[in-house]
Design a protein around this motif. Sequence first.
Motif, short mmCIF file in Angstrom:
data_model
loop_
_atom_site.label_atom_id
_atom_site.label_comp_id
_atom_site.label_asym_id
_atom_site.label_seq_id
_atom_site.Cartn_x
_atom_site.Cartn_y
_atom_site.Cartn_z
N GLY B 28 -1.49 15.25 0.94
CA GLY B 28 -2.62 15.34 1.86
C GLY B 28 -3.76 14.45 1.40
O GLY B 28 -4.31 13.66 2.18
N ILE B 31 -2.86 10.67 1.65
CA ILE B 31 -3.01 10.08 2.99
C ILE B 31 -4.49 9.84 3.30
O ILE B 31 -4.86 8.78 3.81
CB ILE B 31 -2.36 11.00 4.04
CG1 ILE B 31 -0.84 10.99 3.86
CG2 ILE B 31 -2.72 10.56 5.46
CD1 ILE B 31 -0.11 11.97 4.75
N GLY B 32 -5.32 10.81 2.95
CA GLY B 32 -6.75 10.65 3.19
C GLY B 32 -7.32 9.45 2.45
O GLY B 32 -7.98 8.59 3.03
N SER B 35 -6.04 6.13 3.84
CA SER B 35 -6.63 5.61 5.06
C SER B 35 -8.07 5.17 4.84
O SER B 35 -8.48 4.14 5.39
CB SER B 35 -6.51 6.61 6.23
OG SER B 35 -6.67 7.92 5.79
N LEU B 39 -9.10 1.23 5.33
CA LEU B 39 -10.11 0.83 6.31
C LEU B 39 -11.25 0.08 5.63
O LEU B 39 -11.76 -0.90 6.18
CB LEU B 39 -10.64 2.06 7.05
CG LEU B 39 -9.65 2.62 8.06
CD1 LEU B 39 -10.10 3.97 8.58
CD2 LEU B 39 -9.49 1.66 9.22
N LEU B 276 -19.32 -0.31 12.77
CA LEU B 276 -18.00 0.06 13.27
C LEU B 276 -17.12 0.56 12.12
O LEU B 276 -16.47 1.61 12.21
CB LEU B 276 -17.35 -1.15 13.94
CG LEU B 276 -16.05 -0.89 14.67
CD1 LEU B 276 -16.28 0.08 15.82
CD2 LEU B 276 -15.46 -2.19 15.20
N VAL B 279 -18.08 4.02 10.90
CA VAL B 279 -17.58 5.06 11.81
C VAL B 279 -16.10 5.32 11.53
O VAL B 279 -15.66 6.47 11.39
CB VAL B 279 -17.78 4.65 13.29
CG1 VAL B 279 -17.06 5.61 14.21
CG2 VAL B 279 -19.25 4.59 13.61
N LEU B 280 -15.33 4.23 11.41
CA LEU B 280 -13.89 4.39 11.16
C LEU B 280 -13.64 5.11 9.84
O LEU B 280 -12.83 6.03 9.76
CB LEU B 280 -13.20 3.01 11.12
CG LEU B 280 -13.17 2.25 12.43
CD1 LEU B 280 -12.44 0.92 12.25
CD2 LEU B 280 -12.48 3.06 13.50
N ILE B 283 -14.40 8.80 10.13
CA ILE B 283 -13.37 9.57 10.83
C ILE B 283 -12.15 9.75 9.93
O ILE B 283 -11.55 10.82 9.87
CB ILE B 283 -12.99 8.87 12.16
CG1 ILE B 283 -14.19 8.88 13.09
CG2 ILE B 283 -11.81 9.57 12.81
CD1 ILE B 283 -13.99 8.10 14.36
N ILE B 286 -12.30 12.57 7.45
CA ILE B 286 -12.00 13.93 7.91
C ILE B 286 -10.68 14.40 7.32
O ILE B 286 -10.52 15.54 6.93
CB ILE B 286 -11.94 13.97 9.45
CG1 ILE B 286 -13.33 13.70 10.03
CG2 ILE B 286 -11.44 15.33 9.95
CD1 ILE B 286 -13.33 13.53 11.53
N SER B 287 -9.73 13.45 7.22
CA SER B 287 -8.42 13.85 6.70
C SER B 287 -8.52 14.24 5.22
O SER B 287 -7.72 15.04 4.74
CB SER B 287 -7.39 12.75 6.91
OG SER B 287 -7.84 11.56 6.35
N VAL B 289 -11.04 15.95 4.01
CA VAL B 289 -11.49 17.34 4.06
C VAL B 289 -10.30 18.25 4.33
O VAL B 289 -10.12 19.28 3.68
CB VAL B 289 -12.57 17.52 5.15
CG1 VAL B 289 -12.95 18.99 5.29
CG2 VAL B 289 -13.80 16.69 4.82
N VAL B 290 -9.46 17.84 5.29
CA VAL B 290 -8.27 18.63 5.61
C VAL B 290 -7.37 18.74 4.38
O VAL B 290 -6.83 19.81 4.07
CB VAL B 290 -7.52 18.04 6.82
CG1 VAL B 290 -6.25 18.81 7.10
CG2 VAL B 290 -8.41 18.05 8.05
N ILE B 293 -8.79 21.26 2.05
CA ILE B 293 -8.48 22.63 2.49
C ILE B 293 -7.07 23.01 2.06
O ILE B 293 -6.81 24.13 1.63
CB ILE B 293 -8.66 22.74 4.01
CG1 ILE B 293 -10.14 22.58 4.36
CG2 ILE B 293 -8.13 24.08 4.53
CD1 ILE B 293 -10.42 22.44 5.83
#
Lengths: 403, 400, 225
Positions: B28, B31-32, B35, B39, B276, B279-280, B283, B286-287, B289-290, B293
Amino acid sequence: MNYISFVLASALSDLFRNKLRTFLTSLGILIGVASVVLLLAFGLGLKEFIRQQFDSLGTNLVFVLPGRIFGQGGGFQATGALGGIKFDEKDLFNLKRIDEARYTVGVFSKTMKFQSGGKSEYGSLYAASEEIFPARNLEVEFGRTFDKTDVDKRSKVVVMGPKIAEKIFGKAPLALGKNIRVESTQTYKVIGILKSKGGGGFGGPDFDRFVYIPYKTAYVYNPTKSFVSLFLRGSSEEDVPIIKQKINEILLKRYKEDDFTIADSKEFISTISSIFTILNSVLVAIGAVSLIVGGIGIMNIMYVSVTERIREIGIRRALGATEQDILYQFLVESVLLSLIGGFAGLGLAFGVVILIQPLFPAIIDLVSILIAVGTSSFIGIFFGVFPAKKAATLSPIDAIRYE
Amino acid sequence: MRYLSFIFKSAFLDFSRNKGRTILTSLGILIGVLSVVLLMALGLGLKKYISNQFDSLGANLIYVMPGNEKAMTSGAGMMGGIKFDDKDVLRVKRIEGCEVVAPVFAKPGIEMEANGNSETGELIASTDEINIVMNLQLEEGRLLEHRDNDKRAKTIVISPKIAEKLFDNQRNALGKTITIEGQNFKVIGIYKSKGGGGLGGSDMDSHVFVSNAAAYVFNTEKKYFAIYAKAESKDLIDRVKKDIKTSLLKRYDEKQFSVVDQAEIMGTINQIFNVLNTVLVAIAAISLVVGGIGIMNIMYVTVSERIREIGIRRALGAQSKDILYQFLIESVLLSIFGGIFGLGLAYGIVYLLQSLFPAYIDLISIILSLGVSSVIGIVFGVFPAKKAADLSPIDAIRYE
Amino acid sequence: MSDIIKVDKVWKEYMMGDVLFQALKDINILVKEGELSAIVGPSGSGKSTLMHIIGLLDKPTRGKVFIQGKDISTFTDNKISTLRNEFVGFVFQQFNLINKLTILENIMLPSIYARRKLNYDPKEKALYLIKRFGLVGKENSYPNKISGGQQQRVAIARALIMNPKLILADEPTGNLDSKSGNEILKLLKELNHKEKMTVIIVTHDQLVAKETKRIIQIRDGEVVA
């Protein structure tokens, strides 16, 4: 029926027994679904916003522009507006013969310096006939618009957009009846101030910032008596294709095919929208990464669940449960975990959309809802199937003897 | 020291006992981090690409353009407003430290025909000094020279791309005639490809160059939409800009024109991409944070599986903070594993992408990804660890 | 009386580390319908392995098991599961009740997995068994809240819910005091005597074995008597 309700009930009671675990696992999906749905909602809202902007400035419009505006890729080729031909009064006269068009307007516009009192401001001088006002739904807030007589007599009058009027005169109504100097040479009387149309940006022109002048009066700035663009407004949507076709026939008598572009508002909107759609898709795709991470969380916790319940699986198998019975039991549990997250995420997204509604017209449509529910079920199945398969294929004897 | 190595050892022991769980939990975070780092790398690469594009135009350039700066960067100023004439060019030329001055008239969206083929491009009319300000390198034939302008010679320099499109072969192009809106131009040279296009700059390879005099047929007013100048050195840029401004202010209002250098234009473009990219990245975060969790969830499972073990350790004299550290170290390690492998994978992808796009990972991305994954390990690990530490020893040891 | 179970030259071998362990060696047993028999042997003799094979929880390495004349080695996992569901009723030493389910739910659990429509209402039957085994009032309790003897009676009720032909009891009295153990034994005998069920009791206890009509002695994986 009995079987299904039994499977559902036992899955729910298992999820309920491990409240914290269920909460945290679903939370992952919740966050993922909420971000994806919100990003979709913003995208839709933006499109809607753009559409409204265009619609408020008149529907059933057909624009005639010089050069080739729409490139092969469907994107704008802004360069086309710079070169190419200019239209003249003869074109306007020819196009006025199209019966389906209620209004036919030629536009000439140029950046100018406007002065009044000690203040000066750059803005666009927008020269057109009196039909510009009804054609683009522009209404006066104070005073009046210019009329046909003003155009024909070349009256030295202007109508101002509220924003530019406010910039020069402090308050928009103060402009009425005042004189305004353009490029320090000519003086015009302000006979009207328009109601605000708001917006601007997003590819649409900002009509609040224009200074409108009868096009014949503006010939001093436009010695070639040309128009940079023409537009026609039909009475109904059905008129639009006919008008476009007739314009094409008329203009082809004078110009080559590539010299001009005929486009209606829908084409403009869809071109602008498609740019935002691409950007939005990228955002949604990146947002969806968190859904995958949430799915991995489900898979992880389901493996834990299977390990914790090996003996239970063994007992069930001894009592006659088949592999599918065990598979379904765990699969239903993982799908429920994911769906709980999905629905809660959808709810959260709805809440946020309602809260920001006054600021931005974000929209959650049926497709977004279906996407949210669909992907969360899919994630539950996809990431749940491996642990469930593991549970189902345990040997009954090893499972029942497991300590 | 022995204590620390003991804690780490027992954490690793637990990981190897629960390999699947360790992998999935770290995955998890992996992947976060992957990404986010990718980016950021793409964003950095994009900036580098843009700056390369500008650098290929030559250094120390100053652009004089109509419209105020705000309008200029949004592209709106070019439509209306003033145009420059020879008088303005002379003013700029007189400025000390201004090495090269090229007045430019441009006509975009022209149709070029030759050989029965046609191609759209942008006509750029200037003096031979355009060769310097646009950093044109010769591939075949010759570039524009002073005499082309003086003689009003209908000569044209094109890009290899256009040469190939119109004449199938670069070599065939030399000496041939190209028709642009009824006017014939003789191809005297082909410049080296500039590549690129898109992203903030126009496609340089769609440009064709003619002398100003030859373009008067299109430019009946004999006016220029911009003046490109080149300062003698980098240090002189600011002074030259100021002098040009002062000189032109004698004729124009300050809102009617702008004098900008490459750095300013690049800054504006970079700013847009920065927003831009932020922002990317946000976003994508967020992964993370997931993923965090997920760590918290699995650590709670681990704690409840090991309640008896905790009880035994407490009975043997472990303090509650020993238990806290034991679990905290485990969650931080889980997260950092994910971070390191995510970073490694990002490196791999960036390496593979290298031939297509100059993405790169800078030190900040590395520090950020490792820092963020440690923080996630701590933040999401502290609650389960606290739960473990707060267990009463007697309840824990009696737990079934 | 017809043969209900035939164990034919069954071997069970597994690897314990590097050593091949032979849990069962060439076992041949014939059980007739309505028999009350005991498989007796010390721990490690292979009696539990034999019981798992007869109960269709495990498969022999070699040899065949026939249930009512049918060779089950050709059966799919689903078919075997169905047989376990309908044909066998298990009673385990550790009861093997599911703690998160109520007594009533535990007893009814096999009926959930039934593949065919039952010609009776499983709930009615469960309530009848609860009454018969003296568990009234415990329907909605959980297994860990009742005594061992009661838990074993729940397990027997669960074994009976599908009207199986065969009851397999693995050390049914092993975890019980002698009074509860005797009650359970009495119950099993009653099932055989009154309801003509085939009952096989696996035990290491010769006293328990004596209560049955046929004793199969196992030692070191072989039938010795």
